[in-house]
Write a protein that holds these residues in place. Sequence first.
Motif, PDB file in Angstrom:
ATOM      1  N   GLY A 141       0.978  -1.155  -0.056  1.00  0.00           N
ATOM      2  CA  GLY A 141      -0.054  -0.247   0.161  1.00  0.00           C
ATOM      3  C   GLY A 141       0.913   1.213   0.005  1.00  0.00           C
ATOM      4  O   GLY A 141       2.191   1.131   0.233  1.00  0.00           O
ATOM      5  N   HIS A 146      -3.176   4.753   2.848  1.00  0.00           N
ATOM      6  CA  HIS A 146      -3.780   3.709   3.569  1.00  0.00           C
ATOM      7  C   HIS A 146      -3.455   3.694   4.922  1.00  0.00           C
ATOM      8  O   HIS A 146      -3.432   2.703   5.529  1.00  0.00           O
ATOM      9  N   HIS A 149      -5.799   1.855   7.481  1.00  0.00           N
ATOM     10  CA  HIS A 149      -5.778   0.446   7.828  1.00  0.00           C
ATOM     11  C   HIS A 149      -5.024  -0.009   9.066  1.00  0.00           C
ATOM     12  O   HIS A 149      -4.727  -1.076   9.275  1.00  0.00           O
TER      13      HIS A 149
END
Length: 323
Positions: A141, A146, A149
Amino acid sequence: MSSPQVEVLLEPDWAAAALVADVRRGLAQQPRRLPPKWLYDTAGSDLFDRITRLPSYYPTEAERSVLVERAGEIAAASGATTVVELGSGTSDKTRQLLDAFAEAGALERFVPVDVSETTLRDAADMLSARYPDTEVEAIVGDFTLHLGHLARYDRKLVVFLGGTIGNLYVEERAAFLGALSDSMSPSDGLLLGTDLVKDADRLIAAYDDPEGVTEEFVKNGLRVLNRELGADFEPEAFGYVPFWDSRQKRMDLRLRAEVPQHVRVPGADLEIDLAAGEEIRMEISTKFTRERIADELAAVGLTVADQWTDPAGDFAVTLATKV
C-alpha cells in the motif's frame, strides 16, 4: 514458523495511473515539479544506494548509528508489541530495532508497508525466517493513502525512518501526520527519523557530490518519464541545481533547462514548452530543529516522549505518543 501474510491494497495499474496524474498536475503548474517517489525505479534505487555510501552523505549512517546504539531503549520506551514500518523496502535498518524487540520478547507482530509487492514479499519471507515467533503481516500500500488500515493494530509503534518525512511539503506533512495520528490510540507510538538543520555548505555538499551520482539520480526521473510515458526529455540538456532554501529550511533539488525545449509526454497527453533557464523541482528535503519536530507533532495530537541523536547531532530519531 508461520507463513507471512500479504495484503494487497493497490490496484494492479495504480502506479501507471498515479504517474499520469502526478505528471499532469506537476508539470502543468508553476514552478513545475514532480513527486520524488518517481525517482526510485530499479536504476534510481541503485543510484540512491550509491549515494548513501558517499563520504559527504551523512544521513543514512547517522540514523543507523542511533538505531544501533539506542534500539534497546527505544523498544523498552515504546511498550509496543506490534511494529509497523512505513516505506519498509527491505527493512534493512529496521532489523536492528526488530532484534531489540525480539530479544525483549515483545515482538508479536511486524507490519511492513510498501508499494513494491515483489520487494515486500521477498522481505516478508526473510523476516519470517529471522523472527520465527513473530507474525509478519505485510501490506502492499501507499502510506499516504492507507494509514486508516493501521487502526486495527493495538500497542503499535509506527516507524517512519530515513528522513522521508522531509520529502513532503508543509501541507502534505500536516495531512500525513494528521491521518497517522487518527490511526493511533493512546497506547501507540511513532518513531520518526528527521535530518537536522546544519551549516548550509555541508548540506549542499551532501546533495552535490563531485562524482555526480546525485545528479544522475535526479536526472533519472526524466528517464522514468521517457520509458513509462513515451516522453522525449533529453536529460543531458538539463543542468542539476541543488540549493539550500533558508526560509523553508530545506534542500531544493531542481533540473534547469539549458536551452529552450518543447517536450511531448504522450502517455499523459501532455506537451510543455520550457524556456532556457526554466526549472523543474524534482525533490525537496526539509531539515528540522527539535522545536519544529515537536511543534508539527503537537499540531496533530502527538507529544515527544524521547529523542536521540547521533554523536555529531546531525540526525534525530524521535519517539512520540498519542496525547
